[in-house]
Design an enzyme around this catalytic site. Structure first.
Site, short mmCIF file in Angstrom:
data_model
loop_
_atom_site.label_atom_id
_atom_site.label_comp_id
_atom_site.label_asym_id
_atom_site.label_seq_id
_atom_site.Cartn_x
_atom_site.Cartn_y
_atom_site.Cartn_z
N TYR A 93 0.64 -1.73 -0.25
CA TYR A 93 -0.01 -0.41 0.04
C TYR A 93 1.12 1.37 0.22
CZ TYR A 93 -3.82 3.65 1.71
OH TYR A 93 -4.44 3.50 1.75
N GLU A 134 3.90 1.23 -0.67
CA GLU A 134 5.09 2.06 -2.16
C GLU A 134 4.15 1.81 -3.71
OE1 GLU A 134 7.79 2.46 -1.55
OE2 GLU A 134 8.40 1.91 0.16
N ARG A 173 -10.49 -1.25 9.46
CA ARG A 173 -9.63 -0.65 10.11
C ARG A 173 -10.58 0.17 11.82
NH1 ARG A 173 -9.70 3.94 4.99
NH2 ARG A 173 -12.14 2.27 3.55
N VAL A 174 -10.06 0.40 11.97
CA VAL A 174 -10.05 0.59 14.35
C VAL A 174 -11.36 0.94 14.71
CG1 VAL A 174 -8.44 2.70 14.21
CG2 VAL A 174 -9.18 1.21 16.01
N VAL A 175 -11.52 2.40 13.97
CA VAL A 175 -13.27 2.69 14.24
C VAL A 175 -14.10 1.73 13.98
CG1 VAL A 175 -14.79 4.85 13.62
CG2 VAL A 175 -11.97 4.81 14.08
N ASN A 200 -13.81 -1.40 13.45
CA ASN A 200 -14.03 -2.86 14.14
C ASN A 200 -14.00 -2.28 15.46
OD1 ASN A 200 -12.77 -4.32 12.70
ND2 ASN A 200 -10.63 -4.30 13.77
N ARG A 240 -3.40 8.18 16.91
CA ARG A 240 -3.79 8.21 15.42
C ARG A 240 -4.55 9.47 15.43
NH1 ARG A 240 -0.86 4.26 14.88
NH2 ARG A 240 -1.34 2.92 13.97
N PRO A 279 2.14 2.14 13.15
CA PRO A 279 2.79 3.47 13.37
C PRO A 279 2.71 3.63 14.60
CG PRO A 279 1.81 3.44 11.35
CD PRO A 279 1.22 1.93 11.88
N ARG A 317 0.71 9.02 14.62
CA ARG A 317 -0.05 10.07 13.68
C ARG A 317 -0.73 10.71 13.23
NH1 ARG A 317 -1.09 6.12 9.44
NH2 ARG A 317 1.12 5.69 9.06
N1 LIG Z 1 -10.42 6.30 3.79
C1 LIG Z 1 -9.12 6.70 4.52
O1 LIG Z 1 -8.86 6.70 5.96
C2 LIG Z 1 -8.23 6.80 3.69
C3 LIG Z 1 -7.32 7.74 4.27
C4 LIG Z 1 -6.01 7.87 3.23
C5 LIG Z 1 -6.02 7.55 1.71
N2 LIG Z 1 -7.23 6.46 1.37
C6 LIG Z 1 -7.92 6.82 0.15
O2 LIG Z 1 -8.61 7.11 -0.64
C7 LIG Z 1 -9.32 6.09 -1.41
C8 LIG Z 1 -10.54 5.84 -1.14
O3 LIG Z 1 -10.85 4.78 -0.23
P1 LIG Z 1 -11.86 4.91 0.70
O4 LIG Z 1 -11.24 5.27 2.14
O5 LIG Z 1 -13.11 4.58 0.25
O6 LIG Z 1 -11.69 3.20 0.58
P2 LIG Z 1 -12.48 2.10 0.21
O7 LIG Z 1 -12.17 0.86 -0.14
O8 LIG Z 1 -14.15 2.19 0.52
O9 LIG Z 1 -12.76 2.81 -1.86
C9 LIG Z 1 -12.32 2.23 -2.74
C10 LIG Z 1 -12.64 1.84 -3.61
O10 LIG Z 1 -11.85 1.94 -4.86
C11 LIG Z 1 -12.76 0.19 -5.94
N3 LIG Z 1 -11.49 -0.06 -6.65
C12 LIG Z 1 -10.48 -0.82 -5.52
N4 LIG Z 1 -9.20 -1.04 -6.49
C13 LIG Z 1 -9.88 -0.77 -7.87
C14 LIG Z 1 -9.19 -0.74 -9.36
N5 LIG Z 1 -8.59 -1.56 -9.29
N6 LIG Z 1 -10.04 -0.43 -10.23
C15 LIG Z 1 -11.66 0.00 -10.10
N7 LIG Z 1 -12.03 0.56 -9.01
C16 LIG Z 1 -10.68 0.08 -7.61
C17 LIG Z 1 -12.50 -0.16 -4.91
O11 LIG Z 1 -14.62 -0.97 -5.21
C18 LIG Z 1 -13.36 0.52 -4.20
O12 LIG Z 1 -15.04 1.06 -3.99
C19 LIG Z 1 -8.19 5.02 -1.40
O13 LIG Z 1 -7.46 5.31 -2.35
C20 LIG Z 1 -7.56 5.13 0.03
O14 LIG Z 1 -6.37 5.18 -0.45
C21 LIG Z 1 -8.31 6.76 2.35
#
Ligand SMILES: NC(=O)c1ccc[n+]([C@@H]2O[C@H](COP(=O)([O-])OP(=O)(O)OC[C@H]3O[C@@H](n4cnc5c(N)ncnc54)[C@H](O)[C@@H]3O)[C@@H](O)[C@H]2O)c1
Length: 314
Positions: A149, A151, A190-192, A194, A215, A276, A279
């Site tokens: 994730y 990287e 995720r922690v919240v 869970n 966090r 970590p 944060r």
């Molecule tokens: N929620 C957080 O706390 C948080 C923190 C930091 C970064 N992010 C980033 O925000 C973005 C959204 O996160 P989220 O919490 O809504 O997660 P989530 O898992 O609810 O949403 C991610 C979405 O991406 C879709 N997806 C995954 N791989 C895919 C692919 N190859 N092609 C098309 N769709 C794909 C999934 O089906 C899902 O609908 C992510 O990029 C995540 O890394 C989230």
């Protein structure tokens, strides 16, 4: 934002993406969601299915796609996001962050659209400084259990930056810190989620380690406000987005037990490798340049989230 903007949101069926669709669609001309539903859920978008402004493509961003629609903003969220998801789908996570991001950047370029990347606080790894400022390069174990994730997002940032400098693309990056709120999947690990799920079902609350790790949790409305401010910002840049109120995991568990009036007991399990210890975002840049200010305190955000879980998942 005016009523003539057309958005493509990759990963728009997930937690952040579907909440973003709800926010944008009223003032948009078109909102196109592209998602392979790996961790997302079409129910999150139910209320838009009959809206002419809305279109859904079931597509994996790892594969190229030509879209006929006009697009002004590509909002690239598609990625596994929870430790549970990315450790179950490590190669997929790496491919979404690398090939998927290149494909999303390509769409942006072909459509002359602005590009937005959802990056993460995880790019700071197990940080040696706190709070973490955008200039900090991080402390990431490239071989560790979170590396797929961390990287993939570091690559995605580098790819965005290269398209900005090479192709003069407008490309912005949000390093999002732990965000929670309605529409999170209860089983995403995720922690919240869970803790809320365990508390409302009176199950033991599992804390990994002694719970002294900290966090900073951002309610979805504040994270969306940050994303929208970045979408409206005129130049390409990188910003931390989140809430800088820091709390230990022990305090979070006690707060959730109190708010749910739960009988759950706390049990401790071994801390995962590379978890970590601290944060906390340094939000000074977002405050100064974007006028960003988180407005939801933890208790208010948790109450809304708990209410949503009680309605949808008990
Ligand atoms: N929620 C957080 O706390 C948080 C923190 C930091 C970064 N992010 C980033 O925000 C973005 C959204 O996160 P989220 O919490 O809504 O997660 P989530 O898992 O609810 O949403 C991610 C979405 O991406 C879709 N997806 C995954 N791989 C895919 C692919 N190859 N092609 C098309 N769709 C794909 C999934 O089906 C899902 O609908 C992510 O990029 C995540 O890394 C989230």
């Amino acid at each position: 934002m005016g009523g003539s903007i057309r958005y493509l949101i990759t990963g728009g069926a997930g937690f952040i993406g579907s909440n973003l669709v709800d926010k944008l669609i009223g003032n948009a001309e078109k909102v196109i969601v592209l998602d392979n539903l790996l961790t997302g859920n079409l129910q999150n978008l139910d209320k838009h299915q009959n809206n002419d402004k809305f279109k859904f493509y079931n597509h994996d961003i790892q594969n190229p796609i030509e879209l006929d629609e006009e697009i002004d903003h590509v909002v690239h969220l598609a990625s596994c996001a929870s430790p549970f998801a990315y450790s179950n789908y490590p190669i997929n996570t790496l491919k979404s962050g690398s090939i998927g991001t290149i494909n999303a950047l390509g769409i942006s370029r072909r459509h002359n659209a602005k590009f937005f990347l959802a990056s993460t606080s995880e790019i700071y790894g197990d940080p040696e400084i706190t709070p973490q400022h955008e200039n900090y390069w991080g402390n990431v174990n490239t071989l560790g259990p979170r590396s797929m994730y961390d990287e993939s997002k570091r690559f995605a940032e580098a790819a965005t930056q290269s398209y900005v400098t090479t192709h003069n693309l407008h490309g912005s990056i949000a390093r999002i810190f732990n965000t929670y709120g309605p529409k999170m999947a209860f089983d995403d690990g995720r922690v919240v989620t869970n803790f809320i799920h365990q508390a409302i079902n009176n199950q033991d609350i599992t804390i990994f380690g002694d719970g002294s790790q900290t966090r900073s949790f951002s309610f979805i409305e504040d994270t969306l406000d940050g994303i929208m401010k970045i979408l409206n910002h005129e130049s390409s840049d990188v910003f931390n987005i989140g809430n800088d109120y820091e709390i230990t995991i022990n305090e979070l568990a006690s707060k959730i037990i109190h708010l749910t009036k739960s009988n759950s007991k706390i049990i401790n399990k071994d801390l995962p490798i590379d978890d970590p210890k601290q944060r906390k975002p340094d939000l000074s840049k977002a405050r100064k340049i974007l006028g960003y200010e988180p407005k939801y305190d933890l208790e208010t955000g948790l109450k809304e989230t708990i209410g949503w879980f009680q309605e949808n998942y008990k």
